[in-house]
Design a protein around this motif. Structure first.
Motif, PDB file in Angstrom:
ATOM      1  N   ALA A   1      -7.045  -7.134   6.757  1.00 32.09           N
ATOM      2  CA  ALA A   1      -7.575  -5.957   7.450  1.00 32.09           C
ATOM      3  C   ALA A   1      -6.996  -4.670   6.865  1.00 32.09           C
ATOM      4  O   ALA A   1      -7.671  -3.630   6.835  1.00 32.09           O
ATOM      5  N   ALA A   2      -5.742  -4.735   6.406  1.00 33.34           N
ATOM      6  CA  ALA A   2      -5.116  -3.537   5.839  1.00 33.34           C
ATOM      7  C   ALA A   2      -5.733  -3.174   4.500  1.00 33.34           C
ATOM      8  O   ALA A   2      -5.670  -2.023   4.061  1.00 33.34           O
TER       9      ALA A   2
ATOM     10  N   HIS B   1       0.811  -1.213   0.000  1.00 32.59           N
ATOM     11  CA  HIS B   1       0.000   0.000   0.000  1.00 32.59           C
ATOM     12  C   HIS B   1       0.848   1.268   0.000  1.00 32.59           C
ATOM     13  O   HIS B   1       0.309   2.371   0.136  1.00 32.59           O
TER      14      HIS B   1
ATOM     15  N   ASP C   1      -2.548  -9.673   4.900  1.00 37.80           N
ATOM     16  CA  ASP C   1      -3.150  -8.759   5.876  1.00 37.80           C
ATOM     17  C   ASP C   1      -4.451  -8.203   5.300  1.00 37.80           C
ATOM     18  O   ASP C   1      -4.500  -7.076   4.785  1.00 37.80           O
TER      19      ASP C   1
ATOM     20  N   ASN D   1      -8.526  -2.222   3.441  1.00 36.24           N
ATOM     21  CA  ASN D   1      -9.793  -1.700   3.952  1.00 36.24           C
ATOM     22  C   ASN D   1     -10.736  -1.302   2.820  1.00 36.24           C
ATOM     23  O   ASN D   1     -10.414  -1.466   1.626  1.00 36.24           O
ATOM     24  N   ALA D   2     -11.888  -0.775   3.207  1.00 36.86           N
ATOM     25  CA  ALA D   2     -12.931  -0.457   2.229  1.00 36.86           C
ATOM     26  C   ALA D   2     -12.446   0.537   1.180  1.00 36.86           C
ATOM     27  O   ALA D   2     -12.740   0.385  -0.015  1.00 36.86           O
ATOM     28  N   GLU D   3     -11.741   1.556   1.609  1.00 37.44           N
ATOM     29  CA  GLU D   3     -11.254   2.566   0.665  1.00 37.44           C
ATOM     30  C   GLU D   3     -10.279   1.944  -0.339  1.00 37.44           C
ATOM     31  O   GLU D   3     -10.361   2.210  -1.549  1.00 37.44           O
ATOM     32  N   ARG D   4      -9.369   1.125   0.138  1.00 36.04           N
ATOM     33  CA  ARG D   4      -8.386   0.499  -0.744  1.00 36.04           C
ATOM     34  C   ARG D   4      -9.054  -0.512  -1.677  1.00 36.04           C
ATOM     35  O   ARG D   4      -8.667  -0.627  -2.846  1.00 36.04           O
ATOM     36  N   ARG D   5     -10.016  -1.224  -1.183  1.00 39.20           N
ATOM     37  CA  ARG D   5     -10.739  -2.170  -2.033  1.00 39.20           C
ATOM     38  C   ARG D   5     -11.477  -1.431  -3.156  1.00 39.20           C
ATOM     39  O   ARG D   5     -11.511  -1.878  -4.303  1.00 39.20           O
TER      40      ARG D   5
ATOM     41  N   CYS E   1     -17.129  -5.650  -1.506  1.00 43.83           N
ATOM     42  CA  CYS E   1     -16.953  -4.206  -1.605  1.00 43.83           C
ATOM     43  C   CYS E   1     -18.303  -3.544  -1.340  1.00 43.83           C
ATOM     44  O   CYS E   1     -19.366  -4.148  -1.571  1.00 43.83           O
TER      45      CYS E   1
END
Length: 405
Positions: free
Chosen positions: A321-322, A289, A319, A324-328, A353
């Protein structure tokens, strides 16, 4: 009272001579040398001679010889030190003065004259820096015969002149010369010099030299400030030497260490679309990321847009959890915009998503004309008439596209 001491002068052309020395009870070695120097009219300065006792060991000039208990004649050896003997030979050949010595040294190197070269090096009349530079030049031009001569003829061996040559081998990617110097016992006087050599080797793509330096204890986390803060990992990754990258990681290199431009081995692998290498770096703890050196993208977003599902899976497994929604959301939109159905389906069906992200992905797929991705997202339940993308719906975008056609 004067007591005769039997001095054995071990010098070519000299016979054993009795040298009287004033000694009531004892006499210093220095006094013996001084008396011998005067009596025998020796041609070299006092410091050129070493006194050797009956046991064959050299005696310091401050040592005392017990003359009181000695027999009528005390036998010691007077030996010319090799350095001075060599200087005497050079003087006899008319090689005196700095200019003449340097000229003779250059000629001996050029002609590979071992006898003269040995004499000059033993005499210690050429500056150590000059010998070191000659070794370095021999390494640069792969003149191993000259390098061998310089190392063999020097009294100090490779230790005196080999370090600069080692650095030269790293800079000029001369593995054969480096290997030769190592076999002769060349070492770095300071750890920092070895680290500099490692960075130079990596910059020059001298991978074999770099690997040998790592095995010799070079710091895998060394940086080169004058080259943009280049790290060992970024240099190896930029050069495509992924086996060296693996070796660096095995020797403790920090996988997320950045150079002054913000690059890491992870971002370099992503920018080069080397997805298999990126997965390996992520498995080693690399951050998928971290921002790329150019633009707002990250390695995982770039991978999603390129359809590198293995990378996306590796990130999710490592990971989740890392991710997250924004990154997905950014990943699925990037994949949809490039028509990467498998990646879009993975996010929509497996990772999950939110509705807004999938709507934007649908709009991006419509705008890009990727019908398979559009069908996939519709099958996943995304509403075609909801306003998601740039204030418009996927349906309105499709209508505009048809009208323009």
């Amino acid at each position: 009272m004067a007591r005769p001491l039997h001095i054995v002068v071990e010098m070519e052309g000299s016979d054993e001579r009795l040298v009287p020395v004033d000694a009531a009870a004892s006499v210093t070695v220095e006094a013996v040398v001084a008396a011998a120097h005067e009596e025998l009219a020796l041609p070299l300065p006092l410091e050129a001679y070493t006194v050797v006792g009956m046991d064959g060991k050299a005696l310091p000039h401050t040592a005392l010889l017990d003359a009181a208990d000695a027999p009528e004649q005390m036998r010691v050896g007077l030996v010319v030190q090799a350095k001075w003997a060599a200087r005497a030979v050079l003087s006899g050949r008319g090689v005196t003065g700095e200019e003449a010595v340097l000229s003779a040294f250059a000629e001996a190197c050029r002609r590979r004259n071992e006898e003269l070269l040995r004499c000059i090096l033993v005499a210690e009349v050429v500056p150590a820096a000059t010998v070191s530079e000659e070794c370095s030049a021999a390494a640069r031009w792969s003149e191993l015969d000259l390098l061998d001569l310089l190392v063999t003829c020097s009294p100090a061996g490779v230790a005196a002149a080999g370090e600069l040559a080692l650095v030269t081998c790293a800079h000029d990617a001369k593995w054969e010369a480096y290997s030769f110097l190592q076999s002769k016992g060349a070492v770095f006087s300071r750890p920092q010099h070895r680290d500099i050599a490692l960075l130079l080797a990596l910059s020059s793509h001298a991978w074999e030299v770099a690997t040998a330096l790592l095995e010799g204890g070079a710091d895998a986390n060394a940086t080169r400030p004058l080259a943009g803060g280049m790290t060992c990992l970024t240099a190896a990754a930029e050069g495509g030497a992924w086996d060296v990258v693996a070796a660096l990681l095995a020797h403790g290199a920090h996988v997320n260490k950045r150079d002054f431009f913000g690059r890491t081995a992870v971002t370099i692998a992503a920018e080069k679309n080397l997805w298999g290498q990126l997965v390996a770096l992520i498995d080693a703890g690399g951050d998928p990321h971290s921002a790329l050196s150019k633009g707002p993208l990250t390695p995982v977003i770039l991978a999603a847009g390129a359809g590198a599902l293995d990378v996306v899976r590796a990130v999710a497994v490592k990971d989740g959890a890392a991710l997250n929604a924004e990154r997905r959301a950014r990943c699925v939109v990037a994949a949809a915009a490039e028509g990467r159905r498998a990646v879009v389906e993975y996010f929509a069906s497996e990772l999950g998503c939110d509705e807004d992200a999938l709507g934007k992905a649908l709009g991006a797929a419509v705008k890009g004309g990727h019908t398979e991705v559009v069908s996939c997202l519709l099958d996943c339940g995304v509403a075609p008439d909801a306003v998601f993308y740039g204030g418009e719906s996927a349906l309105s975008l499709a209508v505009k596209a048809d009208a323009a056609a």
